[in-house]
Design a protein around this motif. Structure first.
Motif, PDB file in Angstrom:
ATOM      1  N   LYS A 199       0.797  -1.232   0.000  1.00  0.00           N
ATOM      2  CA  LYS A 199       0.000   0.000   0.000  1.00  0.00           C
ATOM      3  C   LYS A 199       0.828   1.279   0.000  1.00  0.00           C
ATOM      4  O   LYS A 199       0.377   2.318  -0.468  1.00  0.00           O
ATOM      5  CB  LYS A 199      -0.918   0.011   1.245  1.00  0.00           C
ATOM      6  CG  LYS A 199      -2.005  -1.040   1.222  1.00  0.00           C
ATOM      7  CD  LYS A 199      -3.079  -0.716   2.251  1.00  0.00           C
ATOM      8  CE  LYS A 199      -2.715  -1.211   3.633  1.00  0.00           C
ATOM      9  NZ  LYS A 199      -3.771  -0.932   4.625  1.00  0.00           N
ATOM     10  N   HIS A 200       2.043   1.198   0.563  1.00  0.00           N
ATOM     11  CA  HIS A 200       2.841   2.417   0.757  1.00  0.00           C
ATOM     12  C   HIS A 200       4.279   2.218   0.275  1.00  0.00           C
ATOM     13  O   HIS A 200       4.889   1.180   0.550  1.00  0.00           O
ATOM     14  CB  HIS A 200       2.846   2.813   2.235  1.00  0.00           C
ATOM     15  CG  HIS A 200       1.483   2.882   2.850  1.00  0.00           C
ATOM     16  ND1 HIS A 200       0.561   3.846   2.499  1.00  0.00           N
ATOM     17  CD2 HIS A 200       0.884   2.081   3.777  1.00  0.00           C
ATOM     18  CE1 HIS A 200      -0.554   3.648   3.198  1.00  0.00           C
ATOM     19  NE2 HIS A 200      -0.389   2.581   3.972  1.00  0.00           N
ATOM     20  N   ALA A 201       4.806   3.214  -0.418  1.00  0.00           N
ATOM     21  CA  ALA A 201       6.166   3.123  -0.968  1.00  0.00           C
ATOM     22  C   ALA A 201       7.240   3.337   0.091  1.00  0.00           C
ATOM     23  O   ALA A 201       8.393   2.941  -0.084  1.00  0.00           O
ATOM     24  CB  ALA A 201       6.348   4.148  -2.083  1.00  0.00           C
ATOM     25  N   VAL A 202       6.864   3.972   1.208  1.00  0.00           N
ATOM     26  CA  VAL A 202       7.814   4.256   2.292  1.00  0.00           C
ATOM     27  C   VAL A 202       7.201   3.813   3.620  1.00  0.00           C
ATOM     28  O   VAL A 202       6.019   4.070   3.886  1.00  0.00           O
ATOM     29  CB  VAL A 202       8.152   5.769   2.364  1.00  0.00           C
ATOM     30  CG1 VAL A 202       9.080   6.064   3.539  1.00  0.00           C
ATOM     31  CG2 VAL A 202       8.779   6.251   1.061  1.00  0.00           C
ATOM     32  N   LEU A 203       8.004   3.135   4.434  1.00  0.00           N
ATOM     33  CA  LEU A 203       7.576   2.717   5.771  1.00  0.00           C
ATOM     34  C   LEU A 203       8.608   3.148   6.806  1.00  0.00           C
ATOM     35  O   LEU A 203       9.800   3.262   6.498  1.00  0.00           O
ATOM     36  CB  LEU A 203       7.426   1.193   5.861  1.00  0.00           C
ATOM     37  CG  LEU A 203       6.470   0.479   4.912  1.00  0.00           C
ATOM     38  CD1 LEU A 203       6.493  -1.023   5.195  1.00  0.00           C
ATOM     39  CD2 LEU A 203       5.047   1.025   5.056  1.00  0.00           C
ATOM     40  N   TYR A 204       8.142   3.355   8.020  1.00  0.00           N
ATOM     41  CA  TYR A 204       9.046   3.621   9.145  1.00  0.00           C
ATOM     42  C   TYR A 204       8.895   2.506  10.177  1.00  0.00           C
ATOM     43  O   TYR A 204       7.777   2.082  10.487  1.00  0.00           O
ATOM     44  CB  TYR A 204       8.733   4.971   9.788  1.00  0.00           C
ATOM     45  CG  TYR A 204       9.342   6.126   9.037  1.00  0.00           C
ATOM     46  CD1 TYR A 204      10.589   6.625   9.380  1.00  0.00           C
ATOM     47  CD2 TYR A 204       8.673   6.702   7.960  1.00  0.00           C
ATOM     48  CE1 TYR A 204      11.161   7.672   8.675  1.00  0.00           C
ATOM     49  CE2 TYR A 204       9.236   7.751   7.249  1.00  0.00           C
ATOM     50  CZ  TYR A 204      10.483   8.232   7.612  1.00  0.00           C
ATOM     51  OH  TYR A 204      11.046   9.263   6.904  1.00  0.00           O
TER      52      TYR A 204
END
Length: 375
Positions: free
Chosen positions: A158-163
């Motif tokens: 769902k997301h191109a960047v994760l933390y």
């Protein structure tokens, strides 16, 4: 305010709770404690430091520490028992020690003492609380408790960047970032970034299983959450977020004491000052991105969001809270996001926020004393 209500003409009493230390008198930010003592003097409240070793609610007096400006030294002496206890145990591990828990539970059981902010927050618990309410859910990034590699896969779809964030982290320590990348030599489709002090370290990985293995090598014993990365607004190509201090007033209601801004260091994955971030002025940064009128509107919405979030956190915690700091992001579309809350805010460097924060702790303590007496 409150002074006339105290027995025998004595001042209302506020004890700052901390722990003994083998190298100095006690743990914690001694300058912070001294500022609070001096603010108490000005507002008619007797403030002193008490350690868990000396904490005892069975009598009218206990041993506490006062600061003597002539000698510039702390002195352990008998002081009137506290009516309000301000928990400033500095570390999570310390807070879990039996003598500390004993002191906190004694306050909770007592009818004569009021304690606020009894413990640190847990990041995952915070997100569970805030996601459970319609009023706060709108500010929540997509977040999962990180327990297996498929948690990474689920959010990366769902997301191109994760933390990746430690559940019990502090000051940005242990935070990592994952992003989908395309490299010329096809090193891997994911890049993991982590920070050691102010230095960035990168590694490339073909799969979420590889990512999981790499994260596992560096996580230590910490539990983590994994969270959607937000496209934060930038100033001179550097991301920034807002730090809000929310406190109870002398009337016992939540209010924003001030908002600061923290700009990420060069190539840094967080805005925390110990990780290379810097302090700046929120209105200036937001005006650069959105224009003066919209910047003011966004700051008003941030204030409203912070109070809404603080109320929900207190309600869900079931505890009496008096203050918290909050990390809040604004994305490129102007949407407001909640990142973190801290039940033991660090000192704000902005002078106006600093002064108001000290006064509000004292005034809220007076409110608790007066409110208890009217029952």
């Amino acid at each position: 305010m409150g002074v006339t209500l105290h027995d025998k003409g004595l001042k209302p009493t506020l004890g700052i709770l901390t722990v003994k230390d083998s190298n100095r008198v006690f743990r914690g930010n001694l300058h912070n404690f001294l500022d609070l003592i001096q603010t108490g003097e000005r507002l008619g409240v007797d403030v002193y430091v008490v350690t868990t070793k000396d904490f005892n609610l069975s009598g009218s007096e206990i041993y506490g520490y006062r600061y003597h400006t002539q000698t510039k030294k702390w002195s352990r002496e008998l002081v009137p028992a506290p009516q309000v206890v301000y928990n400033r145990i500095p570390y999570r591990k310390m807070e879990m020690k039996p003598d500390v828990q004993q002191a906190i539970q004694a306050c909770n059981r007592s009818s004569s003492v009021q304690l606020f902010n009894p413990s640190f927050f847990n990041k995952w618990t915070l997100f569970s609380w805030l996601n459970s309410s319609k009023v706060s859910k709108t500010y929540m990034p997509d977040t999962l408790q990180l327990s297996e590699a498929k948690d990474l896969s689920q959010l990366l779809r769902k997301h191109a960047v994760l933390y990746l964030k430690p559940v019990k982290g502090k000051a940005g320590r242990g935070i990592m970032r994952i992003e989908r990348v395309t490299t010329k030599n096809e090193q891997g489709q994911y890049r993991l970034s982590r920070q050691e002090d102010k230095k960035m370290i990168y590694s490339y990985h073909e799969s979420t299983d590889d990512l999981w293995q790499e994260w596992n090598k560096h996580r230590g014993t910490h539990d983590y959450i994994v969270q959607q990365g937000i496209a934060l607004t930038r100033y001179k190509q550097r991301a920034y977020d807002l730090r809000a201090l929310i406190q109870k007033t002398g009337k016992g209601v939540w209010s924003v004491s001030g908002i600061g801004a923290r700009v990420a260091g060069k190539a840094s994955i967080t805005t925390h000052v110990p990780r290379g971030g810097s302090i700046d002025e929120p209105l200036k940064l937001l005006t650069s991105a959105f224009g003066a009128k919209e910047a003011k509107n966004i700051l008003l919405r941030v204030r409203k969001a912070a109070v809404t979030l603080a109320k929900q956190i207190e309600k869900s915690s079931g505890n009496q809270l008096g203050e918290m700091s909050m990390d809040i992001g604004v994305d490129t579309a102007g949407h407001i996001w909640f990142f973190e809350a801290n039940s033991k805010p660090m000192k704000f460097d902005e002078p106006k926020i600093r002064q108001k924060s000290l006064e509000r702790i004292i005034r809220y303590s007076l409110y608790l004393i007066n409110n208890r007496r009217r029952r």
